[in-house]
Design an enzyme around this catalytic site. Structure first.
Site, PDB file in Angstrom:
ATOM      1  N   ASP A  73       0.829  -1.205   0.000  1.00 14.40           N
ATOM      2  CA  ASP A  73       0.000   0.000   0.000  1.00 14.40           C
ATOM      3  C   ASP A  73       0.863   1.254   0.000  1.00 14.40           C
ATOM      4  O   ASP A  73       2.084   1.207  -0.178  1.00 14.40           O
ATOM      5  CB  ASP A  73      -0.992  -0.016   1.169  1.00 14.40           C
ATOM      6  CG  ASP A  73      -0.332   0.151   2.533  1.00 14.40           C
ATOM      7  OD1 ASP A  73       0.903   0.335   2.595  1.00 14.40           O
ATOM      8  OD2 ASP A  73      -1.052   0.102   3.547  1.00 14.40           O
ATOM      9  N   HIS A  74       0.211   2.388   0.221  1.00 14.60           N
ATOM     10  CA  HIS A  74       0.863   3.694   0.118  1.00 14.60           C
ATOM     11  C   HIS A  74       1.888   3.958   1.217  1.00 14.60           C
ATOM     12  O   HIS A  74       2.662   4.906   1.113  1.00 14.60           O
ATOM     13  CB  HIS A  74      -0.199   4.797   0.170  1.00 14.60           C
ATOM     14  CG  HIS A  74      -0.935   4.835   1.480  1.00 14.60           C
ATOM     15  ND1 HIS A  74      -1.918   3.917   1.803  1.00 14.60           N
ATOM     16  CD2 HIS A  74      -0.833   5.652   2.553  1.00 14.60           C
ATOM     17  CE1 HIS A  74      -2.378   4.174   3.018  1.00 14.60           C
ATOM     18  NE2 HIS A  74      -1.741   5.218   3.497  1.00 14.60           N
ATOM     19  N   THR A  75       1.904   3.144   2.266  1.00 10.64           N
ATOM     20  CA  THR A  75       2.846   3.380   3.372  1.00 10.64           C
ATOM     21  C   THR A  75       4.219   2.776   3.110  1.00 10.64           C
ATOM     22  O   THR A  75       5.134   2.956   3.919  1.00 10.64           O
ATOM     23  CB  THR A  75       2.306   2.807   4.700  1.00 10.64           C
ATOM     24  OG1 THR A  75       2.282   1.376   4.628  1.00 10.64           O
ATOM     25  CG2 THR A  75       0.906   3.332   4.997  1.00 10.64           C
ATOM     26  N   ARG A  76       4.378   2.060   2.017  1.00  2.00           N
ATOM     27  CA  ARG A  76       5.641   1.381   1.730  1.00  2.00           C
ATOM     28  C   ARG A  76       6.266   1.948   0.455  1.00  2.00           C
ATOM     29  O   ARG A  76       5.581   2.095  -0.561  1.00  2.00           O
ATOM     30  CB  ARG A  76       5.418  -0.131   1.563  1.00  2.00           C
ATOM     31  CG  ARG A  76       4.836  -0.812   2.802  1.00  2.00           C
ATOM     32  CD  ARG A  76       5.791  -0.736   3.976  1.00  2.00           C
ATOM     33  NE  ARG A  76       5.310  -1.454   5.136  1.00  2.00           N
ATOM     34  CZ  ARG A  76       4.683  -0.902   6.174  1.00  2.00           C
ATOM     35  NH1 ARG A  76       4.449   0.406   6.171  1.00  2.00           N
ATOM     36  NH2 ARG A  76       4.284  -1.623   7.196  1.00  2.00           N
ATOM     37  N   HIS A 109      -3.732  -1.200   8.015  1.00  2.00           N
ATOM     38  CA  HIS A 109      -3.759   0.222   7.690  1.00  2.00           C
ATOM     39  C   HIS A 109      -5.097   0.602   7.052  1.00  2.00           C
ATOM     40  O   HIS A 109      -5.869  -0.256   6.635  1.00  2.00           O
ATOM     41  CB  HIS A 109      -2.638   0.571   6.707  1.00  2.00           C
ATOM     42  CG  HIS A 109      -1.284   0.157   7.152  1.00  2.00           C
ATOM     43  ND1 HIS A 109      -0.250  -0.129   6.289  1.00  2.00           N
ATOM     44  CD2 HIS A 109      -0.776  -0.038   8.392  1.00  2.00           C
ATOM     45  CE1 HIS A 109       0.826  -0.467   6.952  1.00  2.00           C
ATOM     46  NE2 HIS A 109       0.534  -0.431   8.239  1.00  2.00           N
ATOM     47  N   HIS A 175      13.069  -5.550   9.297  1.00  2.00           N
ATOM     48  CA  HIS A 175      11.795  -5.277   9.980  1.00  2.00           C
ATOM     49  C   HIS A 175      11.964  -5.506  11.464  1.00  2.00           C
ATOM     50  O   HIS A 175      12.567  -6.479  11.891  1.00  2.00           O
ATOM     51  CB  HIS A 175      10.679  -6.162   9.437  1.00  2.00           C
ATOM     52  CG  HIS A 175       9.320  -5.781   9.948  1.00  2.00           C
ATOM     53  ND1 HIS A 175       8.841  -6.200  11.170  1.00  2.00           N
ATOM     54  CD2 HIS A 175       8.346  -4.996   9.419  1.00  2.00           C
ATOM     55  CE1 HIS A 175       7.630  -5.700  11.354  1.00  2.00           C
ATOM     56  NE2 HIS A 175       7.306  -4.963  10.311  1.00  2.00           N
ATOM     57  N   LYS A 185       5.257 -11.968   4.100  1.00  2.00           N
ATOM     58  CA  LYS A 185       4.570 -10.894   4.807  1.00  2.00           C
ATOM     59  C   LYS A 185       3.456 -10.258   3.966  1.00  2.00           C
ATOM     60  O   LYS A 185       2.583  -9.571   4.495  1.00  2.00           O
ATOM     61  CB  LYS A 185       5.590  -9.833   5.240  1.00  2.00           C
ATOM     62  CG  LYS A 185       5.157  -8.986   6.406  1.00  2.00           C
ATOM     63  CD  LYS A 185       6.333  -8.181   6.954  1.00  2.00           C
ATOM     64  CE  LYS A 185       5.872  -7.291   8.112  1.00  2.00           C
ATOM     65  NZ  LYS A 185       5.075  -6.147   7.648  1.00  2.00           N
ATOM     66  N   HIS A 201       0.337 -10.871  16.291  1.00  2.00           N
ATOM     67  CA  HIS A 201       1.099  -9.782  16.901  1.00  2.00           C
ATOM     68  C   HIS A 201       0.910  -9.724  18.419  1.00  2.00           C
ATOM     69  O   HIS A 201       1.003  -8.658  19.025  1.00  2.00           O
ATOM     70  CB  HIS A 201       0.664  -8.447  16.293  1.00  2.00           C
ATOM     71  CG  HIS A 201       1.088  -8.248  14.858  1.00  2.00           C
ATOM     72  ND1 HIS A 201       1.443  -9.281  14.028  1.00  2.00           N
ATOM     73  CD2 HIS A 201       1.213  -7.123  14.106  1.00  2.00           C
ATOM     74  CE1 HIS A 201       1.756  -8.800  12.834  1.00  2.00           C
ATOM     75  NE2 HIS A 201       1.632  -7.493  12.862  1.00  2.00           N
ATOM     76  N   GLN A 296       4.521   4.675  12.878  1.00  2.00           N
ATOM     77  CA  GLN A 296       5.592   4.114  12.057  1.00  2.00           C
ATOM     78  C   GLN A 296       6.974   4.480  12.594  1.00  2.00           C
ATOM     79  O   GLN A 296       7.946   3.743  12.413  1.00  2.00           O
ATOM     80  CB  GLN A 296       5.451   4.602  10.608  1.00  2.00           C
ATOM     81  CG  GLN A 296       4.227   4.085   9.880  1.00  2.00           C
ATOM     82  CD  GLN A 296       4.302   2.588   9.581  1.00  2.00           C
ATOM     83  OE1 GLN A 296       5.363   1.983   9.623  1.00  2.00           O
ATOM     84  NE2 GLN A 296       3.164   1.986   9.290  1.00  2.00           N
ATOM     85  N   LYS A 299       9.638   2.248  14.490  1.00  2.00           N
ATOM     86  CA  LYS A 299      10.613   1.390  13.806  1.00  2.00           C
ATOM     87  C   LYS A 299      12.009   1.991  13.865  1.00  2.00           C
ATOM     88  O   LYS A 299      12.982   1.307  14.176  1.00  2.00           O
ATOM     89  CB  LYS A 299      10.169   1.181  12.355  1.00  2.00           C
ATOM     90  CG  LYS A 299       8.843   0.449  12.219  1.00  2.00           C
ATOM     91  CD  LYS A 299       8.409   0.308  10.775  1.00  2.00           C
ATOM     92  CE  LYS A 299       7.095  -0.440  10.683  1.00  2.00           C
ATOM     93  NZ  LYS A 299       6.611  -0.564   9.288  1.00  2.00           N
TER      94      LYS A 299
END
Length: 427
Positions: A73-76, A109, A175, A185, A201, A296, A299
């Site tokens: 998606d747009h977060t990667r 997300h 990760h 993943k 998780h 985020q 991380k």
């Protein structure tokens, strides 16, 4: 004269002032200087021409009517504008009649907006395929595929299960609890149901000493992810490796496990650095898109944690243009009197009762129990940051001043320009 060290921040940089005589170490992975022999397009095509432990893609797609490609998606920062046109051309050349669906692996997300999809994939790609955002909370769109090694139930998006061929497209990077991104993943958490992701998780798994950056062996989270990919019949992956400039420097294609393993070993070689323990550690999330919220940003903090001395101060640099990244995440820290209170509550939560964002809160609490954290981010977040038991500074200069007030003017400093693109190994 004061030197300036650029640190990624949103789509630009902030300049870190380094005074003469400072005891400063910079942890930069070899990937920042890695130059592939070919262009990005040639790198991708070469991987597709020589798949690992798999028949060539044209053989796999022949006679397959419904082909689903799981994509990030747009977060990667996956360079899908380069990879997808090549992948689609290979499929259509071998099977012109194939119906292709891009299943956007949102995980937990929010769905990507039409504008974000156009920016990520490009209009020519969107005009050729059907695009569907995965919705983890939509139970009616899931199919049950059995029980995972952890005891959790595996529910994934029905589109993937009903596909004649399932392909994964993405990238591999370190990760902070799955060891590496990419490969398996894309299924878990990428297109798994909410209940499956939450169980995977859980607090006990996140607390495992093997659920760490760059670790796959004995990692209970990774183990469930591998089984998920197998049960989903993920048949082929195309995963790239990128540098700090978001440029493709390597690509693997082929068997979901074998190709992914080869990609992870490449990433390890070009991102692993020895820890440089320091009194003050400064980290980033490598800029946009991974620094778009506080959630985020945890991380990048884990990279700092791995090289911080006991009671060190961590300065986290992230724009956070989208804010906190989740109300649950915020309240799990802010509603407790201390990070230890957050940790105690989470560790008392049974696996089957894991709640949204609990894993991120658990890791942040782990860091805050040991270290003071100062965030350099947008001013509108200052109050929220403080409620979450962190400090806030409007500039790097002020953050450094605050850190030195705690650790002393001569405190040692380690800088990590890209905290999500590095594996910090203990000496």
């Amino acid at each position: 004269m004061i030197g300036l060290l650029p640190l990624p921040y949103d789509t630009g940089h902030l300049s870190l002032p380094l005074e003469p005589g400072d005891n400063v170490q910079v942890l930069t992975p070899p990937s920042s200087n890695f130059r592939p022999p070919d262009t990005p397009e040639e790198t991708v095509r070469r991987a597709l021409e020589s798949p690992l432990a798999s028949p060539p893609l044209p053989e796999l797609v022949r006679g397959k009517n419904k082909i689903v490609i799981i994509t990030s998606d747009h977060t990667r920062p996956v360079p899908s504008r380069i990879t997808l046109p090549i992948l689609l051309a290979e499929i259509k050349k071998a099977n012109p009649q194939a119906q292709i669906t891009l299943l956007v692996a949102t995980g937990m997300h929010r769905p990507s907006t039409p504008e974000e999809l156009a920016h990520k994939f490009g209009r020519p790609v969107l005009d050729r395929v059907t695009v569907v955002n995965h919705r983890a909370e939509a139970d009616g769109e899931m199919t049950f595929l059995g029980t995972l090694p952890s005891g959790g139930e595996l529910w994934i998006n029905r589109l993937a299960v009903e596909a004649d061929l399932l392909i994964g497209e993405g990238f591999i990077e370190p990760h902070f609890f799955a060891g590496f991104s990419g490969g398996r993943k894309s299924v878990l958490p990428g297109i798994a149901s909410r209940k499956t992701v939450l169980f995977n998780h859980n607090a006990q798994f996140i607390a495992s000493p093997y659920a760490r950056t760059g670790v796959l062996g004995n990692n209970p989270i990774h183990k469930d992810m591998v089984r998920s990919a197998q049960q989903a019949k993920l048949a082929f992956i195309l995963n790239v490796v990128i540098n700090a400039g978001k440029e493709i420097i390597h690509c693997v294609a082929g068997h979901p496990l074998e190709a992914h393993h080869a990609g992870c070993e490449f990433v390890r070689k070009i991102t692993a650095v020895k820890a440089q323990p320091a009194d003050i550690v400064i980290s980033t999330n490598g800029g946009y898109p991974l620094d778009q919220n506080v959630y985020q940003s945890v991380k990048g903090m884990t990279a700092a944690e791995a090289t911080a001395k006991p009671d060190a101060v961590i300065i986290m640099v992230a724009r956070c243009r989208d804010g906190l990244g989740g109300d649950y995440f915020f309240h799990q820290l802010a509603d407790q009197p201390s990070p230890q209170g957050t940790m105690d509550k989470i560790m008392a939560t049974p696996r089957e009762e894991t709640v949204l964002d609990q894993w991120e809160s658990q890791i942040l609490a782990r860091i805050l129990i040991k270290h003071k954290v100062i965030m350099v981010t947008d001013p509108f977040l200052a109050g929220y940051i403080r409620q979450m038991h962190m400090d806030w500074a409007p500039t790097l200069e002020e953050a450094l001043s605050k850190a030195r007030a705690v650790k002393g003017a001569d405190a040692s400093i380690t800088v990590i320009p890209d905290g999500v693109g590095i594996i910090v190994e203990q000496s």
